[in-house]
Design a protein around this motif. Structure first.
Motif, PDB file in Angstrom:
ATOM      1  N   ASP A   1       0.835  -1.204   0.000  1.00 34.62           N
ATOM      2  CA  ASP A   1       0.000   0.000   0.000  1.00 34.62           C
ATOM      3  C   ASP A   1       0.872   1.257   0.000  1.00 34.62           C
ATOM      4  O   ASP A   1       0.545   2.250  -0.654  1.00 34.62           O
ATOM      5  CB  ASP A   1      -0.919   0.018   1.222  1.00 34.62           C
ATOM      6  CG  ASP A   1      -1.901  -1.132   1.241  1.00 34.62           C
ATOM      7  OD1 ASP A   1      -2.491  -1.414   0.194  1.00 34.62           O
ATOM      8  OD2 ASP A   1      -2.069  -1.752   2.303  1.00 34.62           O
TER       9      ASP A   1
ATOM     10  N   ARG B   1      -5.922  -2.195   0.053  1.00 36.40           N
ATOM     11  CA  ARG B   1      -6.270  -3.325  -0.804  1.00 36.40           C
ATOM     12  C   ARG B   1      -7.069  -4.408  -0.099  1.00 36.40           C
ATOM     13  O   ARG B   1      -7.803  -5.150  -0.735  1.00 36.40           O
ATOM     14  CB  ARG B   1      -5.007  -3.931  -1.415  1.00 36.40           C
ATOM     15  CG  ARG B   1      -4.021  -4.477  -0.425  1.00 36.40           C
ATOM     16  CD  ARG B   1      -2.782  -5.054  -1.115  1.00 36.40           C
ATOM     17  NE  ARG B   1      -3.081  -6.230  -1.907  1.00 36.40           N
ATOM     18  CZ  ARG B   1      -2.580  -6.463  -3.129  1.00 36.40           C
ATOM     19  NH1 ARG B   1      -1.776  -5.591  -3.682  1.00 36.40           N
ATOM     20  NH2 ARG B   1      -2.884  -7.557  -3.779  1.00 36.40           N
ATOM     21  N   ASP B   2      -6.917  -4.571   1.222  1.00 36.30           N
ATOM     22  CA  ASP B   2      -7.535  -5.688   1.946  1.00 36.30           C
ATOM     23  C   ASP B   2      -8.610  -5.155   2.888  1.00 36.30           C
ATOM     24  O   ASP B   2      -8.318  -4.302   3.737  1.00 36.30           O
ATOM     25  CB  ASP B   2      -6.506  -6.448   2.792  1.00 36.30           C
ATOM     26  CG  ASP B   2      -5.323  -6.954   1.993  1.00 36.30           C
ATOM     27  OD1 ASP B   2      -5.413  -6.973   0.755  1.00 36.30           O
ATOM     28  OD2 ASP B   2      -4.314  -7.333   2.622  1.00 36.30           O
TER      29      ASP B   2
ATOM     30  N   ASN C   1      -8.897  -9.098  -0.959  1.00 39.33           N
ATOM     31  CA  ASN C   1      -7.474  -8.783  -0.770  1.00 39.33           C
ATOM     32  C   ASN C   1      -6.771  -8.370  -2.050  1.00 39.33           C
ATOM     33  O   ASN C   1      -5.550  -8.499  -2.154  1.00 39.33           O
ATOM     34  CB  ASN C   1      -6.744  -9.976  -0.151  1.00 39.33           C
ATOM     35  CG  ASN C   1      -6.636 -11.164  -1.084  1.00 39.33           C
ATOM     36  OD1 ASN C   1      -7.541 -11.434  -1.859  1.00 39.33           O
ATOM     37  ND2 ASN C   1      -5.525 -11.894  -1.012  1.00 39.33           N
ATOM     38  N   SER C   2      -7.494  -7.837  -3.007  1.00 41.55           N
ATOM     39  CA  SER C   2      -6.811  -7.449  -4.253  1.00 41.55           C
ATOM     40  C   SER C   2      -7.400  -6.176  -4.860  1.00 41.55           C
ATOM     41  O   SER C   2      -7.483  -6.024  -6.067  1.00 41.55           O
ATOM     42  CB  SER C   2      -6.874  -8.589  -5.275  1.00 41.55           C
ATOM     43  OG  SER C   2      -8.217  -8.998  -5.517  1.00 41.55           O
ATOM     44  N   MET C   3      -7.776  -5.246  -3.999  1.00 53.98           N
ATOM     45  CA  MET C   3      -8.252  -3.955  -4.481  1.00 53.98           C
ATOM     46  C   MET C   3      -7.101  -2.946  -4.430  1.00 53.98           C
ATOM     47  O   MET C   3      -5.968  -3.279  -4.103  1.00 53.98           O
ATOM     48  CB  MET C   3      -9.430  -3.507  -3.629  1.00 53.98           C
ATOM     49  CG  MET C   3     -10.629  -4.458  -3.705  1.00 53.98           C
ATOM     50  SD  MET C   3     -11.325  -4.604  -5.372  1.00 53.98           S
ATOM     51  CE  MET C   3     -12.019  -2.967  -5.603  1.00 53.98           C
ATOM     52  N   GLY C   4      -7.402  -1.687  -4.804  1.00 60.03           N
ATOM     53  CA  GLY C   4      -6.391  -0.633  -4.707  1.00 60.03           C
ATOM     54  C   GLY C   4      -5.191  -0.834  -5.600  1.00 60.03           C
ATOM     55  O   GLY C   4      -4.079  -0.420  -5.261  1.00 60.03           O
ATOM     56  N   TYR C   5      -5.404  -1.448  -6.763  1.00 62.03           N
ATOM     57  CA  TYR C   5      -4.291  -1.753  -7.651  1.00 62.03           C
ATOM     58  C   TYR C   5      -4.831  -2.043  -9.044  1.00 62.03           C
ATOM     59  O   TYR C   5      -5.960  -2.531  -9.203  1.00 62.03           O
ATOM     60  CB  TYR C   5      -3.515  -2.974  -7.113  1.00 62.03           C
ATOM     61  CG  TYR C   5      -2.318  -3.346  -7.960  1.00 62.03           C
ATOM     62  CD1 TYR C   5      -1.129  -2.633  -7.855  1.00 62.03           C
ATOM     63  CD2 TYR C   5      -2.380  -4.392  -8.881  1.00 62.03           C
ATOM     64  CE1 TYR C   5      -0.034  -2.954  -8.641  1.00 62.03           C
ATOM     65  CE2 TYR C   5      -1.279  -4.720  -9.667  1.00 62.03           C
ATOM     66  CZ  TYR C   5      -0.116  -3.991  -9.542  1.00 62.03           C
ATOM     67  OH  TYR C   5       0.955  -4.305 -10.328  1.00 62.03           O
TER      68      TYR C   5
ATOM     69  N   GLY D   1      -9.323   1.624  -4.063  1.00 64.85           N
ATOM     70  CA  GLY D   1      -9.031   1.039  -2.773  1.00 64.85           C
ATOM     71  C   GLY D   1     -10.250   0.956  -1.875  1.00 64.85           C
ATOM     72  O   GLY D   1     -11.380   1.264  -2.274  1.00 64.85           O
TER      73      GLY D   1
ATOM     74  N   HIS E   1      -3.145 -10.694   3.867  1.00 69.26           N
ATOM     75  CA  HIS E   1      -2.110 -10.386   2.878  1.00 69.26           C
ATOM     76  C   HIS E   1      -0.924 -11.347   2.974  1.00 69.26           C
ATOM     77  O   HIS E   1      -0.509 -11.943   1.973  1.00 69.26           O
ATOM     78  CB  HIS E   1      -1.631  -8.946   3.048  1.00 69.26           C
ATOM     79  CG  HIS E   1      -0.617  -8.518   2.035  1.00 69.26           C
ATOM     80  ND1 HIS E   1      -0.957  -8.233   0.738  1.00 69.26           N
ATOM     81  CD2 HIS E   1       0.732  -8.346   2.120  1.00 69.26           C
ATOM     82  CE1 HIS E   1       0.124  -7.893   0.052  1.00 69.26           C
ATOM     83  NE2 HIS E   1       1.166  -7.956   0.879  1.00 69.26           N
TER      84      HIS E   1
ATOM     85  N   SER F   1       0.837  -8.768  -5.965  1.00 70.65           N
ATOM     86  CA  SER F   1       0.103  -7.860  -6.855  1.00 70.65           C
ATOM     87  C   SER F   1       0.006  -8.404  -8.278  1.00 70.65           C
ATOM     88  O   SER F   1      -0.890  -8.028  -9.028  1.00 70.65           O
ATOM     89  CB  SER F   1       0.757  -6.483  -6.871  1.00 70.65           C
ATOM     90  OG  SER F   1       0.604  -5.845  -5.622  1.00 70.65           O
TER      91      SER F   1
END
Length: 325
Positions: free
Chosen positions: A43, A63-64, A88-92, A97, A127, A263
């Motif tokens: 992050d 992300r999580d 657990n896979s957002m913000g990317y 996010g 994570h 990621s």
């Protein structure tokens, strides 16, 4: 809604906490009321711009997350309003996010939270547990009867690597500070060695998989311990970003170097790991982290703590309204 966001990349001071619109969901998404969000090193890489990825500003960080579904898209059939879920896979990679009161999540990236597992230990574990699971079940596949060496095993990822390797039926050798020996033995390590000493001399068997979580062990040391056809899995790099090794011996022994960052994990890898994690979480496994809880309004401080290794605890953010309860 309250959200922690940035308008451009930079240091922790770039994080703002204020009001943002509640996300609108499409047919294949769910809207959750966020209960807790983990703060990971990745992050801080995304926020700083050190890890280049697509983002739209203002960009909500994180992300999580774990929370409760309050709305589902018209095409969603596997998740219902009221379900407690995690992601657990957002913000990317263009996905917004989750450090916000509400978050819109693609349903294929959502997992039901096991009954009886509290929000904080679950999201604190996700994570590092997912990293360990994908690494040892999809990248360097560990099977029963193998020997696995986890170097620097007392850290967040290290403890998860020990438990996942043991769950796969491996014999686990771990290196750590002696103060952590008892804990690692309880987590399943078969042999624990002091990483301040010449631990390699105490290993009397060839090892099929080695993971160095610190980047402080010479590659030549690890290659000498590695079995023919074995794998060294890299999740970090040495401080000088350089390796020196005997190339001829490396290729004639058919040894492997595998790099991994979560990621870049595929959706299928994340989904397979999520199923395994839920099984293990339901059994009480992998939920061993010390946790430091801060409100969303202290998101900048949370990033500073993680970025500077200012705490050994896993940092988890909760909405200010929950922190005040």
């Amino acid at each position: 809604m309250q959200a922690a966001f940035i308008t451009h990349t930079g240091g922790p001071e770039m994080i703002q906490v204020g009001q943002q619109p509640v996300p609108k969901i499409d047919a294949t998404e769910v809207l959750i009321k966020v209960a807790a969000v983990a703060v990971n090193h990745v992050d801080t890489f995304v926020r700083s711009g050190g890890f280049k990825t697509a983002m739209t500003f203002p960009f909500v960080i994180g992300r999580d997350a774990v929370g409760t579904v309050v709305e589902t898209g018209s095409a969603v059939t596997t998740i219902q309003v009221g379900d407690r879920v995690w992601t657990n896979s957002m913000g990317y990679d263009g996905r917004p996010g989750v450090t916000s009161d509400y978050a819109a999540l693609p349903v294929e990236r959502v997992f039901l939270a096991p009954a009886g597992v509290d929000d904080l230990p679950l999201i604190a574990a996700v994570h590092s547990a997912a990293t360990a699971t994908i690494l040892l079940t999809a990248i360097s596949v560990v099977k029963a009867g193998m020997t696995v060496l986890i170097e620097g095993a007392a850290g967040h990822v290290g403890t998860k690597l020990v438990q996942v390797a043991k769950a796969q039926g491996a014999t686990v050798i771990a290196t750590a500070n002696p103060r952590d020996f008892e804990r690692l033995t309880k987590l399943g390590a078969d042999q624990v060695l002091d990483y301040h000493r010449d631990f390699a001399a105490a290993i009397n068997t060839k090892v099929q998989t080695i993971v160095d979580t610190s980047g402080k062990v010479a590659l030549t040391t690890n290659l000498a311990l590695l079995a023919q056809g074995g794998t060294i899995a890299l999740i970090t790099a040495p401080a000088n970003n350089q390796f020196t090794f005997n190339v001829r011996e490396f290729y004639t022994q058919q040894q492997h170097l595998e790099g991994f960052v979560i990621s870049h994990a595929s959706l299928s890898q994340l989904q397979a790991a999520g199923k395994l994690l839920n099984q293990w979480f339901a059994q009480g496994r992998l939920l061993d982290d010390e946790i430091q809880v801060l409100p969303f309004s202290q998101a900048s401080r949370a990033h500073q703590l993680v970025e500077t290794n200012g705490t050994k605890a896993r940092v988890v953010l909760v909405p200010d309204e929950l922190d005040a309860e």
